[in-house]
Design an enzyme around this catalytic site. Structure first.
Site, PDB file in Angstrom:
ATOM      1  N   TRP A  78       4.566 -13.416  23.939  1.00 18.51           N
ATOM      2  CA  TRP A  78       4.464 -12.740  25.047  1.00 18.51           C
ATOM      3  C   TRP A  78       2.874 -12.551  25.565  1.00 18.51           C
ATOM      4  CZ3 TRP A  78       1.278  -9.041  23.233  1.00 18.51           C
ATOM      5  CH2 TRP A  78       1.272  -8.715  21.990  1.00 18.51           C
TER       6      TRP A  78
ATOM      7  N   SER B  40       3.188 -16.160  15.482  1.00 12.81           N
ATOM      8  CA  SER B  40       2.653 -15.721  14.453  1.00 12.81           C
ATOM      9  C   SER B  40       2.796 -16.766  13.167  1.00 12.81           C
ATOM     10  CB  SER B  40       3.250 -14.372  13.768  1.00 12.81           C
ATOM     11  OG  SER B  40       4.605 -14.529  13.581  1.00 12.81           O
TER      12      SER B  40
ATOM     13  N   TYR C 157      13.506 -24.061   8.824  1.00 12.48           N
ATOM     14  CA  TYR C 157      14.686 -24.611   9.670  1.00 12.48           C
ATOM     15  C   TYR C 157      14.806 -26.131   9.853  1.00 12.48           C
ATOM     16  CZ  TYR C 157      14.272 -19.744  11.661  1.00 12.48           C
ATOM     17  OH  TYR C 157      14.135 -18.197  11.779  1.00 12.48           O
TER      18      TYR C 157
ATOM     19  N   GLU D 166       1.174 -23.509  16.529  1.00  5.71           N
ATOM     20  CA  GLU D 166      -0.119 -22.811  16.962  1.00  5.71           C
ATOM     21  C   GLU D 166      -0.004 -21.594  16.479  1.00  5.71           C
ATOM     22  OE1 GLU D 166      -2.436 -24.413  18.424  1.00  5.71           O
ATOM     23  OE2 GLU D 166      -1.373 -26.187  19.084  1.00  5.71           O
TER      24      GLU D 166
ATOM     25  N   CYS E  67      -4.824 -14.746  20.322  1.00  6.62           N
ATOM     26  CA  CYS E  67      -4.869 -15.452  18.988  1.00  6.62           C
ATOM     27  C   CYS E  67      -6.354 -15.721  18.518  1.00  6.62           C
ATOM     28  CB  CYS E  67      -4.074 -16.704  19.262  1.00  6.62           C
ATOM     29  SG  CYS E  67      -4.345 -17.814  20.496  1.00  6.62           S
TER      30      CYS E  67
HETATM   31  P1  NAP Z   1       6.096 -13.842  16.847  1.00  9.92           P
HETATM   32  O1  NAP Z   1       6.666 -12.731  16.385  1.00  9.92           O
HETATM   33  O2  NAP Z   1       5.761 -14.961  15.842  1.00  9.92           O
HETATM   34  O3  NAP Z   1       7.228 -14.517  17.998  1.00  9.92           O
HETATM   35  C1  NAP Z   1       6.923 -15.621  18.651  1.00  9.92           C
HETATM   36  C2  NAP Z   1       8.064 -16.124  18.983  1.00  9.92           C
HETATM   37  O4  NAP Z   1       8.945 -16.660  18.135  1.00  9.92           O
HETATM   38  C3  NAP Z   1       9.133 -15.253  20.035  1.00  9.92           C
HETATM   39  O5  NAP Z   1       9.501 -16.092  20.958  1.00  9.92           O
HETATM   40  C4  NAP Z   1       9.849 -14.714  18.944  1.00  9.92           C
HETATM   41  O6  NAP Z   1      10.995 -14.390  19.614  1.00  9.92           O
HETATM   42  C5  NAP Z   1      10.312 -15.947  18.199  1.00  9.92           C
HETATM   43  N1  NAP Z   1      10.743 -15.531  16.796  1.00  9.92           N
HETATM   44  C6  NAP Z   1      10.532 -14.222  16.111  1.00  9.92           C
HETATM   45  N2  NAP Z   1      11.307 -14.296  15.017  1.00  9.92           N
HETATM   46  C7  NAP Z   1      11.617 -15.595  15.104  1.00  9.92           C
HETATM   47  C8  NAP Z   1      12.648 -16.015  14.056  1.00  9.92           C
HETATM   48  N3  NAP Z   1      12.718 -15.486  12.714  1.00  9.92           N
HETATM   49  N4  NAP Z   1      13.043 -17.454  14.007  1.00  9.92           N
HETATM   50  C9  NAP Z   1      12.809 -18.189  15.416  1.00  9.92           C
HETATM   51  N5  NAP Z   1      11.914 -17.433  16.181  1.00  9.92           N
HETATM   52  C10 NAP Z   1      11.397 -16.275  15.993  1.00  9.92           C
HETATM   53  O7  NAP Z   1       4.804 -13.744  17.747  1.00  9.92           O
HETATM   54  P2  NAP Z   1       4.522 -12.659  19.056  1.00  9.92           P
HETATM   55  O8  NAP Z   1       4.621 -11.296  18.235  1.00  9.92           O
HETATM   56  O9  NAP Z   1       5.426 -12.960  20.097  1.00  9.92           O
HETATM   57  O10 NAP Z   1       3.082 -13.361  19.259  1.00  9.92           O
HETATM   58  C11 NAP Z   1       2.035 -12.797  18.671  1.00  9.92           C
HETATM   59  C12 NAP Z   1       1.461 -14.044  17.838  1.00  9.92           C
HETATM   60  O11 NAP Z   1       1.337 -15.157  18.470  1.00  9.92           O
HETATM   61  C13 NAP Z   1       0.294 -13.691  17.226  1.00  9.92           C
HETATM   62  O12 NAP Z   1       0.307 -14.145  15.547  1.00  9.92           O
HETATM   63  C14 NAP Z   1      -0.767 -14.444  17.805  1.00  9.92           C
HETATM   64  O13 NAP Z   1      -1.881 -15.014  16.898  1.00  9.92           O
HETATM   65  C15 NAP Z   1      -0.026 -15.695  17.998  1.00  9.92           C
HETATM   66  N6  NAP Z   1      -0.525 -16.652  19.087  1.00  9.92           N
HETATM   67  C16 NAP Z   1      -1.138 -17.882  18.702  1.00  9.92           C
HETATM   68  C17 NAP Z   1      -1.420 -18.469  19.960  1.00  9.92           C
HETATM   69  C18 NAP Z   1      -2.078 -20.112  19.437  1.00  9.92           C
HETATM   70  O14 NAP Z   1      -2.414 -20.811  20.476  1.00  9.92           O
HETATM   71  N7  NAP Z   1      -2.525 -20.125  18.418  1.00  9.92           N
HETATM   72  C19 NAP Z   1      -1.463 -18.313  21.181  1.00  9.92           C
HETATM   73  C20 NAP Z   1      -1.170 -16.941  21.493  1.00  9.92           C
HETATM   74  C21 NAP Z   1      -0.277 -16.177  20.415  1.00  9.92           C
HETATM   75  P3  NAP Z   1      11.462 -12.677  20.047  1.00  9.92           P
HETATM   76  O15 NAP Z   1      10.201 -11.969  19.948  1.00  9.92           O
HETATM   77  O16 NAP Z   1      12.010 -12.563  21.057  1.00  9.92           O
HETATM   78  O17 NAP Z   1      12.048 -12.125  18.446  1.00  9.92           O
HETATM   79 MG    MG Z   2       8.729 -10.460  19.402  1.00  9.45          MG
END
Ligand code: NAP
Ligand code: MG
Length: 491
Positions: free
Chosen positions: A165, A243, A253, A265, A300
């Protein structure tokens, strides 16, 4: 600047009438249950969107599958695909204000930044891959006189993109634009917190004439809808940003289903090294502060570990603290706001738990550390941080800076690499050799010298170690969404 005044953003927010449900096979549809979308700005429920169950995900994948196996998209000329993507980019630009408002309301970033930074990146990304679509050539290696070998790139098929997000539309565009330009079809699952901007993006794709099924958006919870995409036999490639913890799930999966390719990423804990010969110490300090507080630290690549040479630490820190204290934290719809709320109350609590951990582990609070109200948090700086502390090791994903000091270059490099992550890093120095030496020694996908967050669509972006693999942006990203095929012809 958007040119739209504060009052006007507020009245547009009052009149908000977002799309809901999912967008599958070219149309809005319901499926599964519903989920509220809560704005961290004021706790208001903006809308109820779909909460996909496995059957809804099946429908989206089936639509993408049909569009790939039978539809015109992979079969049309790359130039025609590029033209369709350009029309889409034009519509995103036309609706830039609305999209910026949706992003700002759903995840809390200042609307001026959503407009000036995020939407600009999205339009630029769509145009870049649209224009690249017909600028590539395949290979005919010199294999000898009696046979001809052709090495061609073919679209991989159905791509599922699961994104976070923090930059909801940019992260989606970084996956969708190269995948669609390559001739793939796609299913996007936005984060629960940011589905409204994604639905609007899908509506604009349909308006631009992308055939039904080429881009589908399913909303829902990660553990259900994200997981169903990760395990789906009809998905050929899974492109994930999020994450490290959830990245691991996607590898499982894939292993437990059809061995789909997974591109990750992930998170970061990026070191920002300030050497005493930095060409401009004030600029280094200002950039350190801007970097960690931009987007409320929900980046990130955030330079969350400031590694500063002991001889200049006092001066740099003083300026960083002044910047932190001077930041305007407030309503994201106010064009003067520099930092909005964190994405949710849950996330604010998670970040505040790290502030407690900083105190408990013996770091010294120099700025912020408090939550004024709602999901807002003051820009926070800790010094006297040591490498074993939780605030030095974990990705906080909030406006919390950990400052560590070092005495020589070797120690700086050792500290910088003392992390599971490897997304980005920076070094500030006037010594060309030191800059190159440090850059070579750092295990990070991007190293900035005397700058931070510099970027361009033509330059790849991604991580090493537990920050993932694979690269978004640039022509290299097209490799993720294409397969190499060899054809031999006997002459
Ligand atoms: P997140 O909790 O890992 O969620 C990312 C996506 O995965 C969301 O669409 C989430 O859906 C989904 N998800 C959550 N649990 C899942 C599961 N068990 N199985 C399948 N999909 C699942 O991350 P976030 O809180 O949204 O974003 C923050 C993270 O993104 C940070 O760690 C940040 O560093 C990383 N990030 C990395 C980059 C890069 O380019 N390296 C860029 C931006 C952000 P729901 O939230 O709807 O459950
Ligand atoms: Mg989330």
């Amino acid at each position: 600047m958007t040119g739209v005044p504060y009052q006007e953003w507020r009245s547009r927010a009052e009149r908000l009438d977002p799309h809901t449900g999912h967008h599958i096979d070219g149309a809005f549809t319901d499926g599964g249950g519903t989920l509220p979308v809560v704005s961290p700005r004021d706790g208001r429920v903006l809308a109820e969107v779909g909460d996909a169950d496995a059957a809804t995900v099946d429908r989206a994948v089936a639509a993408a599958r049909r569009a790939f196996d039978e539809g015109p998209w992979p079969r049309m000329s790359p130039a025609d695909r590029g033209a369709a993507l350009l029309r889409w980019a034009d519509l995103v630009e036309r609706d830039r204000d609305t999209l910026a408002l949706l992003v700002s309301l759903e995840m809390g970033k200042p609307v001026a930044e959503a407009h000036g930074i995020e939407l600009r990146a999205v339009v630029g990304c769509l145009r870049w891959y649209a224009e690249a679509a017909d600028k590539q050539a395949d290979e005919a290696p010199r294999t000898g006189p009696d046979a001809l070998a052709l090495v061609t790139r073919e679209p991989v098929g159905v791509v599922a993109a699961v994104v976070p997000w923090n930059f909801p539309l940019t992260m989606a565009a970084w996956k969708l634009a190269p995948a669609l330009a390559a001739g793939c079809t796609a299913v996007l699952k936005p984060a629960e917190e940011s589905p409204l901007s994604a639905l609007r993006l899908a509506a604009l794709a349909a308006e631009a004439g992308l055939p039904p099924g080429v881009l589908n958006v399913v909303n829902g919870r990660g553990g259900v809808a994200g997981r169903a995409l990760g395990e789906h036999p009809g998905v050929d490639v899974l492109a994930f940003t999020g994450s490290t913890e959830v990245g691991r799930h996607f590898l499982r999966y894939a292993a437990d289903s059809n061995l789909k390719r997974v591109w990750l990423e992930l998170g970061g804990k990026s070191p920002n090294i300030v050497l005493p010969d930095a060409p401009d110490l004030d600029a280094a300090a200002d950039t350190a502060a801007w970097g960690i507080f931009f987007n409320a630290g929900e980046m990130c690549t955030a330079p969350s570990r400031l590694l500063v040479h002991r001889s200049v630490a006092g001066r740099v820190l003083e300026r960083v603290v002044a910047r932190a204290e001077g930041m305007r934290v407030g309503d994201p719809l106010d064009p003067a706001t520099e930092m909005g709320p964190l994405v949710s109350a849950r996330h604010r609590d998670r970040v505040l738990a790290y502030v407690d951990a900083g105190h408990a582990d013996g770091a010294r609070l120099r700025a912020g550390g408090s939550a004024p109200e709602g999901c807002y948090l003051r820009p926070t700086v800790f010094d006297r941080v040591t490498p074993a502390m939780r605030i030095a090791r974990d990705e906080i994903f909030g406006p919390v800076l950990a400052v560590l000091e070092f005495d020589d270059l070797d120690e700086a490099v050792r500290l910088a690499n003392d992390t599971d992550y490897g997304l980005a890093a920076a070094v500030w120095t006037a010594d060309l050799s030191a800059a190159h030496r440090v850059s070579r020694a750092l295990r990070a996908g991007t190293v900035w010298v005397n700058c931070y967050e510099e970027g361009d669509m033509s330059v790849p972006f991604g991580g090493m170690k537990r920050s993932g693999h694979g690269r978004d942006k640039s022509l290299h990203a097209l490799d993720k969404y294409t397969d190499l095929k060899t054809t031999w012809i006997r002459l």
